[in-house]
Motif scaffolding. Structure first.
Motif, PDB file in Angstrom:
ATOM      1  N   ASP A 156       0.850  -1.191   0.000  1.00  0.00           N
ATOM      2  CA  ASP A 156       0.000   0.000   0.000  1.00  0.00           C
ATOM      3  C   ASP A 156       0.885   1.241   0.000  1.00  0.00           C
ATOM      4  N   GLU A 157       1.079   1.761  -1.197  1.00  0.00           N
ATOM      5  CA  GLU A 157       2.008   2.878  -1.335  1.00  0.00           C
ATOM      6  C   GLU A 157       1.518   4.121  -0.603  1.00  0.00           C
ATOM      7  N   LEU A 158       0.207   4.344  -0.647  1.00  0.00           N
ATOM      8  CA  LEU A 158      -0.354   5.534  -0.002  1.00  0.00           C
ATOM      9  C   LEU A 158      -0.186   5.446   1.517  1.00  0.00           C
ATOM     10  N   ALA A 159      -0.480   4.261   2.063  1.00  0.00           N
ATOM     11  CA  ALA A 159      -0.312   4.090   3.505  1.00  0.00           C
ATOM     12  C   ALA A 159       1.166   4.196   3.879  1.00  0.00           C
ATOM     13  N   ALA A 160       2.050   3.708   3.012  1.00  0.00           N
ATOM     14  CA  ALA A 160       3.482   3.781   3.293  1.00  0.00           C
ATOM     15  C   ALA A 160       3.944   5.230   3.350  1.00  0.00           C
ATOM     16  N   SER A 161       3.576   6.020   2.357  1.00  0.00           N
ATOM     17  CA  SER A 161       4.034   7.416   2.386  1.00  0.00           C
ATOM     18  C   SER A 161       3.335   8.169   3.506  1.00  0.00           C
ATOM     19  N   GLY A 162       2.092   7.792   3.804  1.00  0.00           N
ATOM     20  CA  GLY A 162       1.387   8.409   4.922  1.00  0.00           C
ATOM     21  C   GLY A 162       1.999   8.062   6.267  1.00  0.00           C
ATOM     22  N   SER A 163       2.786   6.969   6.305  1.00  0.00           N
ATOM     23  CA  SER A 163       3.485   6.610   7.540  1.00  0.00           C
ATOM     24  C   SER A 163       4.899   7.185   7.562  1.00  0.00           C
ATOM     25  N   GLY A 164       5.234   7.972   6.562  1.00  0.00           N
ATOM     26  CA  GLY A 164       6.529   8.659   6.584  1.00  0.00           C
ATOM     27  C   GLY A 164       7.620   7.975   5.785  1.00  0.00           C
ATOM     28  N   ILE A 165       7.241   7.072   4.868  1.00  0.00           N
ATOM     29  CA  ILE A 165       8.264   6.384   4.077  1.00  0.00           C
ATOM     30  C   ILE A 165       8.405   7.062   2.716  1.00  0.00           C
ATOM     31  N   ASN A 166       9.652   7.361   2.387  1.00  0.00           N
ATOM     32  CA  ASN A 166       9.938   8.007   1.109  1.00  0.00           C
ATOM     33  C   ASN A 166       9.889   6.941   0.013  1.00  0.00           C
ATOM     34  N   THR A 167       8.726   6.782  -0.602  1.00  0.00           N
ATOM     35  CA  THR A 167       8.518   5.647  -1.498  1.00  0.00           C
ATOM     36  C   THR A 167       9.421   5.729  -2.737  1.00  0.00           C
ATOM     37  N   THR A 168       9.567   6.913  -3.297  1.00  0.00           N
ATOM     38  CA  THR A 168      10.398   7.055  -4.501  1.00  0.00           C
ATOM     39  C   THR A 168      11.838   6.657  -4.215  1.00  0.00           C
ATOM     40  N   HIS A 169      12.339   7.099  -3.071  1.00  0.00           N
ATOM     41  CA  HIS A 169      13.714   6.779  -2.699  1.00  0.00           C
ATOM     42  C   HIS A 169      13.915   5.268  -2.598  1.00  0.00           C
ATOM     43  N   TYR A 170      12.994   4.590  -1.912  1.00  0.00           N
ATOM     44  CA  TYR A 170      13.183   3.155  -1.704  1.00  0.00           C
ATOM     45  C   TYR A 170      13.039   2.356  -2.994  1.00  0.00           C
ATOM     46  N   LYS A 171      12.155   2.813  -3.884  1.00  0.00           N
ATOM     47  CA  LYS A 171      12.046   2.123  -5.173  1.00  0.00           C
ATOM     48  C   LYS A 171      13.352   2.261  -5.947  1.00  0.00           C
ATOM     49  N   LEU A 172      13.913   3.457  -5.898  1.00  0.00           N
ATOM     50  CA  LEU A 172      15.178   3.685  -6.603  1.00  0.00           C
ATOM     51  C   LEU A 172      16.283   2.817  -6.017  1.00  0.00           C
ATOM     52  N   VAL A 173      16.362   2.778  -4.684  1.00  0.00           N
ATOM     53  CA  VAL A 173      17.402   1.975  -4.043  1.00  0.00           C
ATOM     54  C   VAL A 173      17.204   0.493  -4.358  1.00  0.00           C
ATOM     55  N   ALA A 174      15.936   0.046  -4.420  1.00  0.00           N
ATOM     56  CA  ALA A 174      15.681  -1.356  -4.765  1.00  0.00           C
ATOM     57  C   ALA A 174      16.247  -1.656  -6.149  1.00  0.00           C
ATOM     58  N   PHE A 175      16.008  -0.762  -7.111  1.00  0.00           N
ATOM     59  CA  PHE A 175      16.552  -0.961  -8.455  1.00  0.00           C
ATOM     60  C   PHE A 175      18.083  -0.965  -8.430  1.00  0.00           C
ATOM     61  N   VAL A 176      18.665  -0.043  -7.671  1.00  0.00           N
ATOM     62  CA  VAL A 176      20.130   0.084  -7.652  1.00  0.00           C
ATOM     63  C   VAL A 176      20.759  -1.167  -7.040  1.00  0.00           C
ATOM     64  N   VAL A 177      20.220  -1.647  -5.920  1.00  0.00           N
ATOM     65  CA  VAL A 177      20.787  -2.843  -5.280  1.00  0.00           C
ATOM     66  C   VAL A 177      20.599  -4.066  -6.187  1.00  0.00           C
ATOM     67  N   GLY A 178      19.407  -4.201  -6.750  1.00  0.00           N
ATOM     68  CA  GLY A 178      19.131  -5.327  -7.643  1.00  0.00           C
ATOM     69  C   GLY A 178      20.057  -5.312  -8.851  1.00  0.00           C
TER      70      GLY A 178
END
Lengths: 364, 256
Positions: free
Chosen positions: A205-227
């Motif tokens: 749940d991306e909306l709930a994640a960002s509403g809980s203070g998670i920088n969703t764009t950052h983590y998606k980018l890091v997931a791509f970079v690590v992968g």
């Protein structure tokens, strides 16, 4: 450190047993009296190991973060070509190119995925297909005059480890599966961390994640970079194992196969991805006698699987935290407030309702 | 009293529909303010404008003297505004504890490498995050449920879990979107106590609620919206006596 998880032992123990059994396989296969001393079987296991590694790297992006990446072969190719060019043109030893191949693939992922992170599901999937095709066609067309076009790059050296040159399939078996074991260990720790949880929240749940203070764009980018970093390193292993690479090895169908390994095995689950690699790479080899029919049977089996068990064969089992010691330790604000007028009266006698508020309490 | 949050002439339209048409009001520090109004008055849109889920067409949002109109949602959370959702948005397949850990996230520091190698600092941080999450769960009375999956909680408890997750972000300002929705009388009574306990921790609360009994009892100030505009503002007693509000809720007298 104190045990904060209850199913902490099961996975490490079963993982250790699995990798121990794998380590014993080459001598067992060698003495089993197979044709060619079991070299063919070791070769298949090496392929499975490489795909397991690639599957694990894609699993971070597709399985854990839920980003539909069907262009993972692009990062794999970046790594393989980085190693091939550095080794054949500049004479850099293979193992030194390993982190560089990872870094170049990761940097490439950073550049190409940054603008597309806002895309969802199928839209992202289409763009990643575009990326892998652009990479393949660029390699085919001898981009920068360095990739050798359709002929690819030949004459890639074997890796040397402390002066020992790895040449035989058995050597590569230990290199590849050792790397798989190391990766499993690190990725398991990553999964059980703030980072792993963030990916899980974003996937569900991306909306709930960002509403809980998670920088969703950052983590998606890091997931791509690590992968991509890991896929790049898998590219190094592939290049040195084959001694020769060409664009054919990084076609779109490779990316689809990796996608299938992650989804079939159980998206997000490390044991699932390894099982997926065994099934999708190993089984077609096992049924080689069936010739063309094997792909038909195989395709049908996959369809049935996805209908019967869409979550994959070994879906992710979330870690269970053990915080039993902290239950009842902290103050509760429910029902203890004297300010709250209709205080929860234990075992209410309807005979004497304590001044019900606006008809909510004494309606029994 | 100091204003913690100020909305200045917020306007937001969707296509041809103006959902919020020039809304301005203030929320004082450590106060409990209710935002009420008939269905479709634009209350949730105002919430989404505060939390950065929508961008206003014009006007601005000032929080603790900073303009947060263009700040991304996750940064607004780390600046100290937490929220719950009108339709519950938990992570149903995760445990209750992990749901609260989502709220702890923005106060944690461990990066990818620390997470990959489980450094001593990362482990310490994980332990204290679990402790903090358990403290917030205890606060809403769910600490004994920590290992349950969120989807297995009752509706009322799921709402409380959302509150715990919001509190775990260490907010200065908490936005509750219909917190009593789907709660029974007992749960609603407990909720009143909970909201007051949250305020006594120094957290200001802004809530949308249809349960007028709860609103009148818990709020110090009410803001009434109708057709995207503020039609009245004042203490519960003032609002109850306001003819405009009565008209908005019950229709004008001659209709009856």
């Amino acid at each position: 450190m104190s045990s904060i998880t209850s199913n902490r032992l099961f996975l490490p123990v079963s993982g250790a047993i699995f990798f121990l059994c794998m380590a014993l396989l080459p001598p067992v296969l060698g003495s089993a009296g197979l044709e060619g001393g079991g070299r063919y079987h070791i070769g298949v296991l090496n392929d499975i190991g490489l795909y397991a590694l690639l599957g694990l790297s894609l699993n971070i992006i597709l399985g854990q973060a839920g980003l539909f990446n069907m262009g993972h072969g692009a990062f794999y190719a970046m790594g393989a070509y980085t190693t091939a060019i550095l080794n054949t043109v500049y004479g850099v030893p293979i193992l030194y190119t390993l982190p560089l191949a990872g870094a170049i693939a990761a940097f490439f992922a950073y550049l190409v995925t940054r603008p597309i992170l806002k895309l969802r599901g199928d839209y992202l999937l289409v763009v990643t297909i575009g990326i892998v095709e652009i990479v393949r066609i660029s390699l085919m067309n001898d981009v920068f005059g360095m990739t050798g076009g359709a002929n690819g790059i030949a004459g890639i050296a074997r890796p040397e480890l402390f002066g020992f040159r790895l040449v035989s399939p058995e050597h590569f078996f230990y290199l590849i599966w050792g790397f798989v074991a190391f990766t499993v260990l690190l990725f398991r720790m990553l999964e059980n961390s703030r980072f792993g949880r963030a990916l899980y929240y974003i996937k569900h749940d991306e909306l709930a994640a960002s509403g809980s203070g998670i920088n969703t764009t950052h983590y998606k980018l890091v997931a791509f970079v690590v992968g991509a970093f890991w896929a790049g390193m898998a590219g190094t292993l592939y290049a040195t194992k084959m001694k020769f690479i060409s664009p054919v090895a990084f076609s779109f169908s490779e990316s689809v196969l990796l996608f299938a390994i992650v989804i079939l095995g159980g998206a997000g689950s490390i044991p699932g991805v390894i099982l997926g690699a065994f099934l999708l790479i190993g089984l077609p080899e096992l049924f080689r006698e069936l010739a063309d029919a094997r792909m038909l049977v195989f395709g049908l089996a996959m369809m049935v699987m996805m209908i019967v068990r869409p979550q994959g064969i070994l879906p992710l089992r979330r870690r269970v935290y053990n915080a039993a010691k902290q239950v009842g330790k902290y103050a509760c604000a429910i029902g203890t407030q004297k300010l709250a007028p209709p205080a929860p009266e234990p075992a209410t006698d309807t005979t004497t309702p304590p001044a019900p508020q606006k008809g909510t309490g004494g309606a029994a | 009293m100091n204003n913690l949050l100020s909305l200045n002439n917020l306007i937001k339209s969707f296509g041809g529909l103006t959902a919020v048409a020039g809304v301005s009001f203030n929320v004082a520090e450590k106060s409990i303010v209710g935002l009420i109004g008939p269905n479709g008055a634009g209350k949730t849109t105002v919430f989404n404008l505060i939390t950065g889920n929508y961008r206003p067409d014009s006007g601005n949002v000032i929080f603790a003297r900073h303009d947060i109109t263009k700040t991304p949602t996750h940064e607004i959370v780390s600046k100290g505004i937490a929220r719950t959702f009108q339709t519950i948005r938990l992570f149903p397949e995760m445990t209750v504890l992990e749901n609260v850990l989502a709220g702890c996230h923005c106060r944690m520091r461990a990066g990818v490498l620390a997470s990959m190698f489980h450094t001593p600092a990362q482990r310490r941080e994980e332990r204290s995050a679990i402790e903090k999450a358990m403290r917030e769960l205890a606060f809403v009375g769910l600490d004994d449920q920590y290992a349950n999956l969120a989807k297995n909680l009752s509706y009322g408890n799921q709402r409380l879990l959302e509150v715990a997750r919001a509190l775990a972000t260490e907010p200065r300002f908490l936005i509750l979107d219909e917190p009593a929705g789907g709660m029974n009388d007992q749960e609603t009574a407990d909720l009143i106590g909970l909201i007051q306990a949250i305020r006594s921790r120094g957290i200001a609360v802004l809530l949308i609620e249809h349960d007028m009994h709860l609103v009148m009892q818990v709020c110090e100030k009410l803001v009434v919206l109708e057709y995207g505009a503020v039609i009245a503002e004042g203490t519960p007693a003032e609002i109850k006596a306001n003819p405009l509000v009565i008209k908005a809720y019950l229709g004008s007298e001659e209709l009856d």
